[in-house]
Design a protein around this motif. Structure first.
Motif, short mmCIF file in Angstrom:
data_model
loop_
_atom_site.label_atom_id
_atom_site.label_comp_id
_atom_site.label_asym_id
_atom_site.label_seq_id
_atom_site.Cartn_x
_atom_site.Cartn_y
_atom_site.Cartn_z
N ARG A 154 0.83 -1.20 0.00
CA ARG A 154 0.00 0.00 0.00
C ARG A 154 0.87 1.26 0.00
N ALA A 155 1.92 1.24 0.79
CA ALA A 155 2.82 2.39 0.85
C ALA A 155 3.53 2.61 -0.48
N VAL A 156 3.91 1.55 -1.16
CA VAL A 156 4.56 1.67 -2.47
C VAL A 156 3.57 2.20 -3.50
N ASP A 157 2.31 1.79 -3.42
CA ASP A 157 1.28 2.35 -4.30
C ASP A 157 1.10 3.85 -4.07
N GLU A 158 1.19 4.26 -2.83
CA GLU A 158 1.11 5.70 -2.51
C GLU A 158 2.31 6.45 -3.07
N VAL A 159 3.47 5.80 -3.09
CA VAL A 159 4.66 6.41 -3.70
C VAL A 159 4.39 6.68 -5.17
N ILE A 160 3.81 5.72 -5.86
CA ILE A 160 3.48 5.90 -7.28
C ILE A 160 2.55 7.08 -7.45
N ASP A 161 1.51 7.17 -6.61
CA ASP A 161 0.56 8.29 -6.71
C ASP A 161 1.25 9.64 -6.51
N ARG A 162 2.13 9.71 -5.53
CA ARG A 162 2.85 10.97 -5.28
C ARG A 162 3.75 11.34 -6.44
N ALA A 202 5.41 3.66 -12.51
CA ALA A 202 5.21 2.39 -11.80
C ALA A 202 6.37 1.44 -12.09
N SER A 203 6.88 1.44 -13.30
CA SER A 203 8.00 0.58 -13.66
C SER A 203 9.27 0.98 -12.89
N VAL A 204 9.54 2.27 -12.80
CA VAL A 204 10.71 2.76 -12.07
C VAL A 204 10.58 2.41 -10.58
N VAL A 205 9.39 2.61 -10.02
CA VAL A 205 9.16 2.30 -8.60
C VAL A 205 9.30 0.80 -8.36
N GLU A 206 8.76 -0.01 -9.26
CA GLU A 206 8.85 -1.46 -9.10
C GLU A 206 10.32 -1.92 -9.14
N THR A 207 11.09 -1.34 -10.05
CA THR A 207 12.52 -1.69 -10.13
C THR A 207 13.24 -1.33 -8.83
N ALA A 208 12.97 -0.12 -8.33
CA ALA A 208 13.59 0.31 -7.08
C ALA A 208 13.17 -0.59 -5.92
N LEU A 229 12.82 4.59 0.95
CA LEU A 229 13.98 4.37 0.10
C LEU A 229 13.58 4.19 -1.36
N VAL A 230 12.47 3.50 -1.58
CA VAL A 230 11.96 3.30 -2.95
C VAL A 230 11.60 4.65 -3.56
N GLU A 231 10.90 5.48 -2.80
CA GLU A 231 10.50 6.80 -3.33
C GLU A 231 11.72 7.65 -3.65
N ARG A 232 12.69 7.66 -2.77
CA ARG A 232 13.90 8.45 -3.00
C ARG A 232 14.63 7.99 -4.27
N THR A 233 14.80 6.68 -4.41
CA THR A 233 15.49 6.14 -5.59
C THR A 233 14.72 6.42 -6.87
N ALA A 234 13.40 6.19 -6.85
CA ALA A 234 12.59 6.41 -8.04
C ALA A 234 12.57 7.88 -8.43
N LYS A 235 12.45 8.77 -7.45
CA LYS A 235 12.44 10.21 -7.73
C LYS A 235 13.76 10.64 -8.37
N GLN A 236 14.86 10.13 -7.85
CA GLN A 236 16.17 10.46 -8.40
C GLN A 236 16.29 9.98 -9.85
N ARG A 237 15.82 8.78 -10.12
CA ARG A 237 15.90 8.24 -11.49
C ARG A 237 15.00 9.00 -12.44
N LEU A 238 13.81 9.38 -11.99
CA LEU A 238 12.90 10.14 -12.86
C LEU A 238 13.44 11.53 -13.14
N LYS A 239 14.06 12.16 -12.15
CA LYS A 239 14.69 13.47 -12.37
C LYS A 239 15.82 13.34 -13.39
N GLN A 240 16.59 12.26 -13.27
CA GLN A 240 17.69 12.02 -14.20
C GLN A 240 17.15 11.84 -15.62
N GLU A 241 16.08 11.09 -15.77
CA GLU A 241 15.48 10.90 -17.08
C GLU A 241 14.96 12.22 -17.64
N ALA A 242 14.40 13.06 -16.77
CA ALA A 242 13.85 14.34 -17.22
C ALA A 242 14.95 15.25 -17.74
#
Length: 117
Positions: A8-16, A30-36, A52-65
């Motif tokens: 549930r918490a990981v799903d909330e990370v995706i929503d945020r 969702a793919s980036v979050v699942e990988t993290a 930790l998942v949110e931090r890693t996914a956010k960093q990767r998405l910023k890098q992609e952007a």
């Protein structure tokens, strides 16, 4: 933290992150979050995994952007005709950060309305 709470918490990370990165598809986020999340699979302490998942996914998405080219909205007459493709421009990482701060400013985010800082 049990498995259902963690899911549930990981799903909330995706929503945020969908709210934070509106230009990125929900499936990509969702793919980036699942990988993290899978990278933290073997850790015995699960309480901080969503953070930790949110931090890693956010960093990767910023890098992609920062790596993704952004097409400019140039008129066809400026480019020499309708058959010419638009010029591709990469945004400066500082400009991306500035735009993100503008989106997150306002009374709801702690700005007291005193003008620019």
């Amino acid at each position: 933290m049990d498995h259902t709470e963690e899911a549930r918490a990981v799903d909330e990370v995706i929503d945020r992150l969908v709210g934070r990165f509106p230009d990125v598809s929900r499936d990509r986020i969702a793919s980036v979050v699942e990988t993290a999340h899978l990278e933290l699979e073997g850790n015995p302490v699960r309480d901080f995994v969503p953070v930790l998942v949110e931090r890693t996914a956010k960093q990767r998405l910023k890098q992609e952007a920062t790596l993704a080219p952004v097409p400019t909205a140039a008129a066809p007459t400026e480019l020499g005709g309708p058959d010419v493709e638009a010029e591709v421009v990469e945004l400066d990482p500082m400009e991306i950060e500035r735009r993100a701060r503008e989106r997150e400013s306002g009374f709801l985010f702690g700005d007291l309305g005193g003008g620019p800082a």
